[in-house]
Design a protein around this motif. Structure first.
Motif, PDB file in Angstrom:
ATOM      1  N   GLU A  19     -15.179  46.905  18.580  1.00 45.28           N
ATOM      2  CA  GLU A  19     -14.062  46.406  17.774  1.00 45.28           C
ATOM      3  C   GLU A  19     -12.782  46.366  18.610  1.00 45.28           C
ATOM      4  O   GLU A  19     -12.009  45.407  18.550  1.00 45.28           O
ATOM      5  CB  GLU A  19     -13.882  47.309  16.550  1.00 45.28           C
ATOM      6  CG  GLU A  19     -12.680  47.007  15.675  1.00 45.28           C
ATOM      7  CD  GLU A  19     -12.794  45.692  14.929  1.00 45.28           C
ATOM      8  OE1 GLU A  19     -13.936  45.244  14.684  1.00 45.28           O
ATOM      9  OE2 GLU A  19     -11.740  45.111  14.616  1.00 45.28           O
ATOM     10  N   THR A  20     -12.575  47.419  19.422  1.00 37.61           N
ATOM     11  CA  THR A  20     -11.385  47.461  20.280  1.00 37.61           C
ATOM     12  C   THR A  20     -11.409  46.296  21.270  1.00 37.61           C
ATOM     13  O   THR A  20     -10.384  45.633  21.483  1.00 37.61           O
ATOM     14  CB  THR A  20     -11.335  48.799  21.063  1.00 37.61           C
ATOM     15  OG1 THR A  20     -11.528  49.853  20.126  1.00 37.61           O
ATOM     16  CG2 THR A  20     -10.026  48.984  21.784  1.00 37.61           C
ATOM     17  N   ALA A  21     -12.584  46.052  21.838  1.00 39.65           N
ATOM     18  CA  ALA A  21     -12.707  44.943  22.794  1.00 39.65           C
ATOM     19  C   ALA A  21     -12.446  43.607  22.095  1.00 39.65           C
ATOM     20  O   ALA A  21     -11.737  42.735  22.635  1.00 39.65           O
ATOM     21  CB  ALA A  21     -14.101  44.952  23.416  1.00 39.65           C
ATOM     22  N   ASP A  22     -12.971  43.461  20.879  1.00 38.87           N
ATOM     23  CA  ASP A  22     -12.750  42.230  20.115  1.00 38.87           C
ATOM     24  C   ASP A  22     -11.274  42.047  19.783  1.00 38.87           C
ATOM     25  O   ASP A  22     -10.746  40.937  19.837  1.00 38.87           O
ATOM     26  CB  ASP A  22     -13.545  42.268  18.807  1.00 38.87           C
ATOM     27  CG  ASP A  22     -15.032  42.024  19.054  1.00 38.87           C
ATOM     28  OD1 ASP A  22     -15.399  41.746  20.210  1.00 38.87           O
ATOM     29  OD2 ASP A  22     -15.819  42.125  18.085  1.00 38.87           O
ATOM     30  N   ALA A  23     -10.631  43.160  19.407  1.00 41.47           N
ATOM     31  CA  ALA A  23      -9.216  43.083  19.027  1.00 41.47           C
ATOM     32  C   ALA A  23      -8.370  42.652  20.219  1.00 41.47           C
ATOM     33  O   ALA A  23      -7.419  41.885  20.070  1.00 41.47           O
ATOM     34  CB  ALA A  23      -8.741  44.436  18.503  1.00 41.47           C
ATOM     35  N   THR A  24      -8.730  43.156  21.403  1.00 45.06           N
ATOM     36  CA  THR A  24      -7.993  42.767  22.617  1.00 45.06           C
ATOM     37  C   THR A  24      -8.150  41.269  22.871  1.00 45.06           C
ATOM     38  O   THR A  24      -7.181  40.574  23.197  1.00 45.06           O
ATOM     39  CB  THR A  24      -8.522  43.557  23.835  1.00 45.06           C
ATOM     40  OG1 THR A  24      -8.597  44.937  23.470  1.00 45.06           O
ATOM     41  CG2 THR A  24      -7.631  43.389  25.045  1.00 45.06           C
ATOM     42  N   ALA A  25      -9.391  40.795  22.702  1.00 42.82           N
ATOM     43  CA  ALA A  25      -9.637  39.355  22.907  1.00 42.82           C
ATOM     44  C   ALA A  25      -8.916  38.538  21.840  1.00 42.82           C
ATOM     45  O   ALA A  25      -8.368  37.467  22.134  1.00 42.82           O
ATOM     46  CB  ALA A  25     -11.131  39.087  22.858  1.00 42.82           C
ATOM     47  N   ALA A  26      -8.895  39.054  20.611  1.00 41.71           N
ATOM     48  CA  ALA A  26      -8.271  38.312  19.509  1.00 41.71           C
ATOM     49  C   ALA A  26      -6.762  38.254  19.670  1.00 41.71           C
ATOM     50  O   ALA A  26      -6.128  37.291  19.262  1.00 41.71           O
ATOM     51  CB  ALA A  26      -8.623  38.955  18.179  1.00 41.71           C
ATOM     52  N   SER A  27      -6.173  39.314  20.282  1.00 34.65           N
ATOM     53  CA  SER A  27      -4.710  39.322  20.411  1.00 34.65           C
ATOM     54  C   SER A  27      -4.248  38.173  21.310  1.00 34.65           C
ATOM     55  O   SER A  27      -3.129  37.691  21.173  1.00 34.65           O
ATOM     56  CB  SER A  27      -4.229  40.664  20.960  1.00 34.65           C
ATOM     57  OG  SER A  27      -4.702  40.822  22.273  1.00 34.65           O
ATOM     58  N   ALA A  28      -5.104  37.730  22.206  1.00 39.06           N
ATOM     59  CA  ALA A  28      -4.753  36.586  23.061  1.00 39.06           C
ATOM     60  C   ALA A  28      -4.703  35.295  22.244  1.00 39.06           C
ATOM     61  O   ALA A  28      -3.957  34.375  22.563  1.00 39.06           O
ATOM     62  CB  ALA A  28      -5.780  36.455  24.178  1.00 39.06           C
ATOM     63  N   ARG A  29      -5.493  35.289  21.141  1.00 38.56           N
ATOM     64  CA  ARG A  29      -5.537  34.072  20.320  1.00 38.56           C
ATOM     65  C   ARG A  29      -4.396  34.025  19.299  1.00 38.56           C
ATOM     66  O   ARG A  29      -4.198  33.040  18.621  1.00 38.56           O
ATOM     67  CB  ARG A  29      -6.878  34.018  19.557  1.00 38.56           C
ATOM     68  CG  ARG A  29      -8.020  33.538  20.415  1.00 38.56           C
ATOM     69  CD  ARG A  29      -9.207  33.244  19.537  1.00 38.56           C
ATOM     70  NE  ARG A  29      -9.812  34.458  19.047  1.00 38.56           N
ATOM     71  CZ  ARG A  29     -10.477  34.565  17.895  1.00 38.56           C
ATOM     72  NH1 ARG A  29     -10.575  33.535  17.108  1.00 38.56           N
ATOM     73  NH2 ARG A  29     -11.025  35.687  17.539  1.00 38.56           N
ATOM     74  N   GLU A  30      -3.656  35.153  19.196  1.00 38.04           N
ATOM     75  CA  GLU A  30      -2.640  35.235  18.148  1.00 38.04           C
ATOM     76  C   GLU A  30      -1.521  34.226  18.315  1.00 38.04           C
ATOM     77  O   GLU A  30      -0.854  33.875  17.360  1.00 38.04           O
ATOM     78  CB  GLU A  30      -2.046  36.639  18.097  1.00 38.04           C
ATOM     79  CG  GLU A  30      -2.820  37.511  17.152  1.00 38.04           C
ATOM     80  CD  GLU A  30      -2.324  38.926  17.169  1.00 38.04           C
ATOM     81  OE1 GLU A  30      -1.144  39.131  17.482  1.00 38.04           O
ATOM     82  OE2 GLU A  30      -3.121  39.812  16.873  1.00 38.04           O
TER      83      GLU A  30
END
Lengths: 121, 199
Positions: A19-30
């Motif tokens: 989840e942490t890894a996904d959140a890091t990747a998702a923050s780039a899409r924000e």
């Protein structure tokens, strides 16, 4: 002797790391642009709602400017005053009735009758 | 992008939106969209599209902007609307089918075996599958239980943060988390038992 790791805890820990890894990747899409269609629809809904609120305020002059809390307090206050007035009225009516039936007025009427009878020739 | 940056003045923008300023409304939408998208992505039902739910939340926010009193930061108010909308959608999901051993793919079975035997051997792919498995298990729980466990265990949020996001009391968060963990443990035990029975 060490206790064996709890499988559910291990599963949850592994999932949390993913989840942490996904959140890091998702923050780039924000910082991606929101879909234009969504923006248009949301703003259209906002305009519609604002127009409806203005129309409601215009239909009842002054009502739109009154906060809802104030209205509720005013209604509650009016109800309390009415209830108090009714209670006082009922109490007064009950007092009057009881006095007329068994109180001083009844006794006086009986004395009047006795006096009248005694004065009769 | 300048209005979406750190210097975004929420109070001034809200005041302009309340004066029906279209440009301010557009700027507010772009400012709030990343936050709403993040919440929706984290708590939406698996079957519901992210954009659809995002739009639903944004419409709700804009239609109720006059109810925002400023007592709490706008981000908290928006987060609460997003979380509660997701919760409502989760409640609307009628069927929560039980996860059975036979429903699992080969990779999921391997990960489950690895987690039971040697969890430290899991690589990034195994962790991603673990997350998928946990999401499957969580989908069996009631929406509030699912939400509280996601926030606590997957996102590592504190009770205080969950209170701010959901509007629940601290005691309610703790009680829900405790009960949810018990249910999850029971579901997991049943899944593992089935695994052992099949093996």
């Amino acid at each position: 002797m060490n206790r064996p790791p709890d499988p559910l805890e291990s599963l949850l820990r592994a999932a949390a790391e993913a989840e942490t890894a996904d959140a890091t990747a998702a923050s780039a899409r924000e910082f991606e642009e929101p879909p234009f269609g969504m923006e248009t629809r949301v703003l259209a809904a906002w305009r519609e709602s604002a127009a409806a609120q203005q129309a409601a305020a215009a239909a009842v002059p002054g009502l739109g400017r009154l906060p809802l809390g104030f209205l509720w307090r005013a209604v509650a206050c009016a109800c309390a005053v009415t209830a108090a007035a009714v209670a006082l009225n009922v109490q007064h009516f009950a007092d009057t009735q009881s006095t007329e039936n068994s109180g001083t007025y009844g006794e006086l009427a009986m004395v009047d009758t006795v006096i009248a009878q005694s004065l009769e020739p | 992008m300048s209005e979406v940056g750190l210097e975004f003045d929420v109070a001034a923008c809200l005041a302009r939106v309340r004066q029906n300023d279209e440009a301010a409304a557009r700027a507010l939408f772009r400012h709030l969209h990343p936050l709403v998208a993040r919440r929706v992505r984290a708590y939406r039902p698996r079957r519901m599209g992210e954009d659809d739910l995002c739009q639903m939340v944004m419409i709700k926010i804009f239609q109720n902007l006059d109810q925002y009193s400023g007592a709490v930061p706008l981000e908290h108010w928006v987060s609460r609307i997003a979380v509660n909308t997701c919760l409502k959608q989760l409640r609307a999901e009628k069927s929560r089918p039980e996860l059975r051993w036979s429903d699992l793919g080969d990779e999921q079975r391997e990960v489950l075996e690895a987690v039971t035997a040697a969890p430290e051997t899991l690589d990034a792919h195994g962790k991603a599958i673990s997350k998928d498995l946990v999401e499957h298990l969580l989908a069996r729980l009631e929406p509030a239980s699912r939400l509280v466990l996601t926030m606590l265990h997957l996102e590592g949020r504190s009770v205080e943060e969950i209170k701010a996001l959901t509007g629940w009391s601290g005691a309610l968060v703790k009680v829900r988390a405790f009960r949810a963990r018990q249910k999850l443990r029971a579901l997991f035990a049943r899944l593992v038992q089935k695994e052992e029975a099949v093996l």
